[in-house]
Design a protein around this motif. Structure first.
Motif, PDB file in Angstrom:
ATOM      1  N   GLU A  35      33.730  -4.772  68.603  1.00  0.00           N
ATOM      2  CA  GLU A  35      33.358  -6.175  68.421  1.00  0.00           C
ATOM      3  C   GLU A  35      32.416  -6.327  67.226  1.00  0.00           C
ATOM      4  O   GLU A  35      32.566  -7.254  66.419  1.00  0.00           O
ATOM      5  N   PHE A  56      41.610  -5.213  65.446  1.00  0.00           N
ATOM      6  CA  PHE A  56      40.774  -5.412  66.622  1.00  0.00           C
ATOM      7  C   PHE A  56      41.624  -5.534  67.874  1.00  0.00           C
ATOM      8  O   PHE A  56      41.358  -4.867  68.883  1.00  0.00           O
ATOM      9  N   THR A  85      40.272  -6.055  60.626  1.00  0.00           N
ATOM     10  CA  THR A  85      40.975  -7.332  60.745  1.00  0.00           C
ATOM     11  C   THR A  85      41.145  -7.693  62.221  1.00  0.00           C
ATOM     12  O   THR A  85      40.947  -6.852  63.106  1.00  0.00           O
ATOM     13  N   GLU A  86      41.537  -8.930  62.441  1.00  0.00           N
ATOM     14  CA  GLU A  86      41.801  -9.395  63.809  1.00  0.00           C
ATOM     15  C   GLU A  86      42.927  -8.581  64.448  1.00  0.00           C
ATOM     16  O   GLU A  86      42.883  -8.264  65.636  1.00  0.00           O
ATOM     17  N   LEU A 131      34.369  -6.101  64.018  1.00  0.00           N
ATOM     18  CA  LEU A 131      35.109  -7.329  63.755  1.00  0.00           C
ATOM     19  C   LEU A 131      34.178  -8.392  63.180  1.00  0.00           C
ATOM     20  O   LEU A 131      34.497  -9.043  62.183  1.00  0.00           O
TER      21      LEU A 131
END
Length: 85
Positions: free
Chosen positions: A47, A60, A56-57, A50
């Protein structure tokens, strides 16, 4: 085992000892890998990565799914020591 089998298997003692040591190392590595506290700490670090823009999303989401799968396995197997070591 009897005395005769011990004498006959004596040349293989180093290999048997090595196999035992390898099993112990693997058992400990699995215990740490599936430890819920370890997985939760890795989720927190993920977390942070991120939020810092380090991943990147998509990365993640993929890594989070893997970690949640590990956590689910640990909880279903009763490995709930939670001490992180």
């Amino acid at each position: 085992m009897g005395l005769i089998s011990e004498v006959l298997l004596l040349p293989f003692a180093p290999a048997r000892g090595s196999a035992w040591a390898i099993r112990q190392v693997l058992r400990e590595a699995e215990r740490i890998y599936y430890d819920p506290a370890t997985v939760r700490a890795e989720l927190a670090r993920l977390e942070e990565q991120l939020q810092a823009g380090e991943i990147t999303e998509e990365e993640f989401d993929q890594r989070e799914d893997e970690l949640l799968d590990r956590l689910e396995i640990a909880l279903h197997h009763g490995d709930t020591t939670g001490n992180g070591t």
